[in-house]
Design an enzyme around this catalytic site. Structure first.
Site: not given
Lengths: 549, 144
Positions: A454, A462, A505
């Site tokens: 993070y 996120h 991601k």
């Protein structure tokens, strides 16, 4: 030891990512605000609550600008004031955790320490929460004592809405399938009997229309459109006339009988003593028919208007749940309260070990749980945690913990034959590496990876990166021994990468170069960790037609 | 710490997680089969979730047929579920999963013809538990 700690805890402060994330460099007034509190008071912004990136405070000198000579006074003033009244030696607060061999982790029970470790660097996880330890607040909200935002309750609400959406979608699809089946089942009248049964002249047709109340359209089109036709319409080619001929009788003796068939509560407003013709009309053209629904066994009816009705009904289906959803949620929340309290009661009576909860006072049964890597980073790198061995009741040194965690990381735990590539060392090297670079590192089991990175912390955004830790046996000694890294298939990498792509991601493969075993184990963690090297690779799927530039 | 201690600990952790975080009721840890009282290979948790977790697509169509008109939410009756606690560091094989399925009675399933179902609970050191459905065989896929 003090200067090594200093150099280590300064690292995250100077990281550009961290500096760009926090609006202003942490100077003294802001730092004093960040004192650990048991419960975050209202009215503090997120960046105030989570001002400190680590549980350690720094007192940097203000910067000196040669173009602004006055800033020199600021520097001198700060320096002198720190000389006269030096700030407390860091770490000023040392938290206490308890080693729990059963769960292979360290538990922190003191509420102040729990809040501090969570707010200053996002260490640990509340055992009964998703990540932030807020079980107590959730229970208070549920009992109505506390009015606050709890992340888990939002999740419940979103899930309810999603479920309702899925039901509506399933119903729409089911209706579409039924309609298609009806249309496919209809056969044009081709047999001699069916052709003979068709209306013979304009006069017949007029009569038929009148009796049926058709306003528009011929018989076949209405049949083709009617979605409530019974399934056995294969012989319907003869059906239109014969059935329609008999149909006028149905309403005449069945006006009273038909409303109970339809599940709607509004019967058509028909005059009870009107003429037969009027009754028919009232059934066919009543505006209230729009809200009526027909079962499969109901007699066929003109389809055109009904289709419009269906469209309206489905749109109202879409609209109604949205309007209803708060009520629904309220219902489900309130209905879950008694069941949970009942469960608490009956389990308390079962086990008897649980503290009995009264209706007013909720005992906080949640604690913060730290993984092996988090614990060792807090003890060894930052020095803000002492771990107590519950067996002896004494604090354990970093060297003891180092050996203990290496032993525990095997499954089942082993006390002999510790390898330089044991799971704890492998993962701790990666954890320490990214923590030192200023990232907030948290376990990534929910996304099928080892760690998540993070930027500032999970409350702000996120996770950006998902890490997979892989050992690399690059030393000559390993190669001579023929040591291979664990076999991973292409499917494995591909599926992990696709999961990360749907979660937005970026997948990072982190290779850790394992030192050869001949260098021998060291008890000093710092010397041992120096032998490891970390290399990162970002993996991205490339699509030729999307990445054309 | 022996392996049996370890699995008992795991069952306790998952038990508490289900109870306090996910509001399950009627929870109990089973070490022996409820049917013939033979020992299970691993402790299994049975409990009642607050809402229905799994709906077979055929059942969904059945419910839609019976509630054709209503725009209100479908009342979904929760079913007793079986939870198998595991740890992330453990190595599991198809054989070990099959032995768990074989030891389970087919009784809790409402429709006996369908494959057995368990919920695989995998626990991590930071107390995160991830839950996955597992079926003993191929099932009709659900729309996501």
């Amino acid at each position: 030891m003090a200067d090594t700690i200093n150099s280590k805890f300064n690292l995250p402060q100077h990281d550009p990512a961290c500096a760009s994330a926090s609006a202003s460099p942490p100077n003294r007034p802001e730092v004093k605000q960040g004192a650990p509190k048991a419960i975050p008071p209202k009215g503090r912004s997120l960046s105030q609550t989570y001002a400190l990136p680590t549980p350690i405070r720094t007192y940097p000198l203000p910067s000196f600008y040669p173009s602004n000579p006055l800033s020199l006074f600021h520097v001198v003033y700060t320096w002198v004031s720190q000389l006269v009244s030096p700030p407390p030696v860091e770490p000023s607060v040392v938290h206490v955790g308890t080693w729990s061999p059963e769960t292979r982790s360290v538990h922190v029970h003191d509420p102040k320490s729990v809040r501090a470790l969570w707010e200053q660097g996002f260490f640990g996880k509340g055992v009964y929460s998703r990540s932030e330890p807020n079980w107590l607040r959730r229970e208070q909200v549920r009992k109505g004592n506390h009015d606050a935002h709890v992340a888990e309750n939002f999740t419940v609400q979103r899930r309810e809405e999603r479920k309702q959406m899925k039901w509506d979608r399933a119903r729409r699809e089911h209706e579409a399938i039924l309609k298609t089946r009806m249309e496919e089942a209809w056969v044009a009248p081709v047999g001699p009997a069916e052709l003979l049964a068709l209306p013979n002249s304009q006069k017949d047709l007029q009569q038929l229309r009148l009796s049926n109340g058709f306003a528009n359209g011929g018989v076949p089109s209405s049949l083709g459109h009617s979605p409530v036709q019974p399934n056995g319409s294969g012989h319907n080619g003869s059906g239109p006339v014969v059935e329609n001929g008999s149909r006028p009788r149905t309403p005449s003796n069945g006006v009273m009988a038909s409303p109970p068939k339809s599940s709607s509560t509004t019967p058509p407003p028909s005059e009870p003593n009107g003429t037969v013709l009027k009754r028919r009309k009232s059934v066919r053209f009543s505006p209230n028919v729009e809200s009526t629904t027909f079962g499969l066994s109901d007699p066929p009816s003109p389809g055109h208007g009904l289709q419009q009705l269906n469209g309206k009904a489905s749109s109202s289906n879409g609209a109604v749940p949205n309007g209803n959803s708060p009520l629904v949620n309220g219902k489900s929340l309130s209905s879950s309260t008694p069941s949970s309290s009942a469960s608490e009661e009956d389990t308390a009576s079962q086990t008897g070990s649980e503290p009995s909860t009264t209706t007013n006072e909720i005992v906080d049964i949640e604690h913060l749980q730290l993984t092996l890597e988090e614990t060792f980073y807090l003890v060894f790198a930052l020095g803000v945690l002492t771990v107590v061995n519950p067996a002896s009741g004494r604090a354990m040194s970093a060297e003891d913990l180092f050996t203990l965690f290496r032993q525990t990381s095997y499954f089942p735990p082993r006390t002999v034959d510790l390898q330089p590539d044991d799971p704890f060392l492998l993962h701790y090297v990666v954890y320490h590496h990214f923590r030192s670079l200023g990232w907030v590192v948290r376990p990534g089991i929910k996304f099928g990876v080892d760690w998540l990175l993070y930027n500032r912390g999970p409350v702000f955004a996120h996770a950006e990166f998902a890490l997979i830790v892989l050992p690399a046996y690059t030393a000559d000694e390993w190669k001579a021994a023929g040591r291979q890294p664990p076999r991973r298939s292409w499917h494995w990498l591909h599926s992990i990468n696709r999961v990360q792509a749907t979660a937005l991601k970026t997948l990072v493969l982190v290779y850790v170069d394992i030192p050869p075993p001949s260098e021998g184990p060291l008890l000093d963690p710092a010397a041992m960790l120096q032998r490891y090297h970390v290399r990162e690779f970002i993996v991205k799927r490339w699509l030729s037609n999307r990445n054309r530039g | 710490m022996s392996v049996s201690d370890h699995v008992r600990q795991l069952a306790g952790s998952v038990f508490n997680n289900l109870k306090h975080q996910h509001d399950w009721t009627q929870l109990q840890i089973l070490t022996h089969s409820p049917l013939d009282n033979s020992p299970l290979p691993r402790p299994i948790i049975s409990g009642l979730p607050p809402r229905r977790l799994y709906l077979h697509p055929d059942d969904q169509i059945e419910i839609i047929r019976s509630h054709r008109s209503s725009g209100e939410p479908m009342e979904e009756k929760p079913e007793i579920e079986w939870v198998l606690p595991t740890h992330l560091a453990e190595k599991w094989t198809l054989k070990s999963f099959a032995s768990v399925f074989d030891s389970l009675p087919s009784e809790p399933s409402p429709t006996p013809g369908r494959p057995k179902r368990i919920i695989l609970a995998t626990i991590h050191d930071d107390s995160t538990v991830v839950y996955y459905f597992m079926h003993d065989g191929i099932v009709k896929p659900r729309q996501n």
